[in-house]
Scaffold this active site. Structure first.
Site, PDB file in Angstrom:
ATOM      1  N   SER A   1      -6.371   0.562  -8.856  1.00  0.00           N
ATOM      2  CA  SER A   1      -6.885  -0.553  -9.633  1.00  0.00           C
ATOM      3  C   SER A   1      -8.259  -1.031  -9.148  1.00  0.00           C
ATOM      4  O   SER A   1      -9.161  -0.224  -9.026  1.00  0.00           O
ATOM      5  CB  SER A   1      -5.855  -1.670  -9.611  1.00  0.00           C
ATOM      6  OG  SER A   1      -6.014  -2.460 -10.740  1.00  0.00           O
TER       7      SER A   1
ATOM      8  N   HIS B   1       1.169  -0.203 -14.751  1.00  0.00           N
ATOM      9  CA  HIS B   1       0.047  -0.268 -13.825  1.00  0.00           C
ATOM     10  C   HIS B   1       0.580  -0.370 -12.397  1.00  0.00           C
ATOM     11  O   HIS B   1       1.154  -1.385 -12.011  1.00  0.00           O
ATOM     12  CB  HIS B   1      -0.751  -1.539 -14.185  1.00  0.00           C
ATOM     13  CG  HIS B   1      -1.985  -1.724 -13.382  1.00  0.00           C
ATOM     14  ND1 HIS B   1      -3.097  -0.936 -13.543  1.00  0.00           N
ATOM     15  CD2 HIS B   1      -2.295  -2.629 -12.415  1.00  0.00           C
ATOM     16  CE1 HIS B   1      -4.048  -1.351 -12.723  1.00  0.00           C
ATOM     17  NE2 HIS B   1      -3.582  -2.378 -12.020  1.00  0.00           N
TER      18      HIS B   1
HETATM   19  C1  GTR Z   1      -6.814  -6.807 -13.385  1.00  0.00           C
HETATM   20  C2  GTR Z   1      -8.226  -6.430 -13.704  1.00  0.00           C
HETATM   21  C3  GTR Z   1      -8.373  -4.953 -13.640  1.00  0.00           C
HETATM   22  C4  GTR Z   1      -7.729  -4.356 -12.400  1.00  0.00           C
HETATM   23  C5  GTR Z   1      -6.482  -5.082 -11.943  1.00  0.00           C
HETATM   24  C6  GTR Z   1      -6.018  -4.856 -10.508  1.00  0.00           C
HETATM   25  O1  GTR Z   1      -6.545  -8.134 -13.530  1.00  0.00           O
HETATM   26  O2  GTR Z   1      -8.527  -6.915 -14.975  1.00  0.00           O
HETATM   27  O3  GTR Z   1      -9.731  -4.588 -13.766  1.00  0.00           O
HETATM   28  O4  GTR Z   1      -8.644  -4.251 -11.377  1.00  0.00           O
HETATM   29  O5  GTR Z   1      -6.601  -6.445 -12.065  1.00  0.00           O
HETATM   30  O6  GTR Z   1      -6.814  -4.739  -9.589  1.00  0.00           O
HETATM   31  O7  GTR Z   1      -4.801  -4.858 -10.323  1.00  0.00           O
END
Ligand code: GTR
Length: 432
Positions: free
Chosen positions: A271, A412
């Site tokens: 991420s 995610h």
């Molecule tokens: C989210 C963000 C993403 C990603 C994510 C993370 O909120 O919008 O770009 O980086 O966090 O790091 O888990």
């Protein structure tokens, strides 16, 4: 009575107007986020093989000598900022070595990385596990963690982070500090035993050691504390730049440790830390293999695609991640002189693995796939094969050679499945 009615009528109308305009505002905001492939406006990607003067390059020498430095500079100027060099006074203190970790299967090392002459703050703490049985120097998987080193494993010997950490009830982070109960709360993301079993060392550090992740975090992070050493003003780089810079300092340590093979260091990141890993590897070619897990916007995903998170959204939610110039592209990503496939091209000819997750629409899996796909022409200059397909593969079916890609089922996250693919990929390229 008439007056009374008129008063209430006006008041009623006023409320309706206020409510409806704020609802429209919210709708306008929401409508900026698109999840419909059919709504993506046509876009043209900048050509990685075209020099800023319009001339096209066709050899690996031209890429390395002319185009690569130009592209790296465009990313520094427009997106991530300056990447400071290794500080002259950088030094390390191996504070603890314990060969009884994981029932003797691993050796645990904890290393303080001091960025200045003084052996005190500012510093970063590396947690390292090495396979207990290794005879020769081992390859390394490295990446930053989100909640402190103690969260990656239940191993009670890990030093508890003393830094500011984002509050999280489930992870037992209270009053912005780690508690004993936070040990192992992120262990699902870090299959330490699996990594050791395959003959790799693991090296990680808490990203907040470099800069706490909130808009004012720069005040206590390396952008401030290192300003007089690097001569670089805090606004000349962003938080992602600070995290990336820390990854390079982990690499500095690897070069001093005879137990590891510093020529075989795989940089990874999930991420926002996947974005940092890509930026670190673009600047620091000592990293032999590059892995980006669900890095999304500002990572592997194309910015010109209007799908999931956008430049505007990321700059609004996280104003501290990038340099101010990046905000100029909030409404005009097509004016950005680069796009993320060019960032991925900067990894060439090193093996590069990009991974998405099926339910992680926010990170735009297709945009990540296309980022990888459009890096192929640069890899081809080196005779290296890319994905070998033009369409996205089915879930859990990795594709590619020197550039590899998968989309796995699920959300995610970084899972055991992901790590297994990265270990296989590294095994293949390190010919283990
Ligand atoms: C989210 C963000 C993403 C990603 C994510 C993370 O909120 O919008 O770009 O980086 O966090 O790091 O888990």
């Amino acid at each position: 009575m008439k007056y009374f009615n008129a008063f209430w009528l006006y008041k009623f109308l006023f409320i309706i107007i206020v409510v409806s305009t704020s609802a429209c505002g919210a709708m306008a905001q929401d409508s900026l986020i698109n999840y419909d492939e059919g709504k993506i406006r046509p876009y043209t990607l900048p050509d990685p093989l075209q020099l800023p003067d319009g001339k096209r390059i066709s050899t690996r020498q031209e890429w390395m000598q002319k185009q690569r430095p130009e592209m790296l500079q465009l990313f520094a100027d427009n997106v991530y900022g300056t990447f400071p060099a290794k500080p002259k006074e950088l030094h390390f203190a191996v504070s603890a070595i314990d060969s009884s970790a994981f029932g003797g299967k691993a050796i645990r090392k904890q290393i303080s990385v001091f960025f200045t002459k003084a052996s005190e703050e500012p510093f970063m703490e590396i947690l390292m596990y090495l396979p207990g049985s290794a005879k020769a120097p081992v390859p390394v998987l490295t990446g930053l963690n989100f909640y402190g080193n103690q969260t990656i494993s239940n191993d009670p010997g890990i030093n508890l982070s003393k830094q500011w950490v984002r509050n999280d009830k489930e992870k037992h982070i209270e009053n912005n500090h780690a508690t004993e109960a936070s040990r192992g709360t992120d262990a699902g993301k870090w299959p330490v035993e699996e990594i050791i079993k395959h003959g790799y060392a693991l090296a990680t550090a808490y990203y907040g050691d470099l800069e706490p992740d909130f808009p004012d975090g720069w005040k206590t992070g390396v952008r401030s504390t290192m300003k007089s050493t690097t001569g670089i003003d805090v606004d000349k780089w962003g938080a992602i730049g600070a995290w990336a810079w820390g990854l390079s300092r982990i690499m500095d340590y690897m070069e001093t440790d005879p137990a590891v093979n510093a020529k075989q260091v795989v940089i990874t990141g999930h991420s926002r830390l996947g974005k940092a890993a890509l930026w670190a590897a673009a600047n620091d070619t000592r990293f032999a293999i590059v892995v980006s897990n669900n890095s999304g916007e500002g990572g592997a995903a194309l910015s010109r695609r209007w799908f999931g998170e956008t430049i505007k959204k990321i700059n609004t939610s996280f104003p501290h991640w990038f340099v101010a110039t990046y905000k100029q592209y909030n409404d005009n990503p097509q004016l950005l002189p680069v796009d993320q496939h060019i960032l991925l091209s900067l990894m060439a000819p090193r093996p590069l693995y990009i991974a998405s997750a099926e339910d992680d629409k926010w990170a735009d899996p297709r945009g990540e796939f296309l980022g990888a796909k459009n890096a192929e022409p640069v890899y081809a200059l080196f005779g290296e094969k890319g994905l070998g397909v033009n369409e996205m593969p089915a879930v859990n079916h990795p594709v590619g050679e020197t550039i590899k890609y998968h989309i796995r089922t699920g959300k995610h996250d970084i899972t055991l499945y992901d790590w297994e693919q990265y270990i296989d990929f590294a095994d293949k390229h390190f010919k283990k």
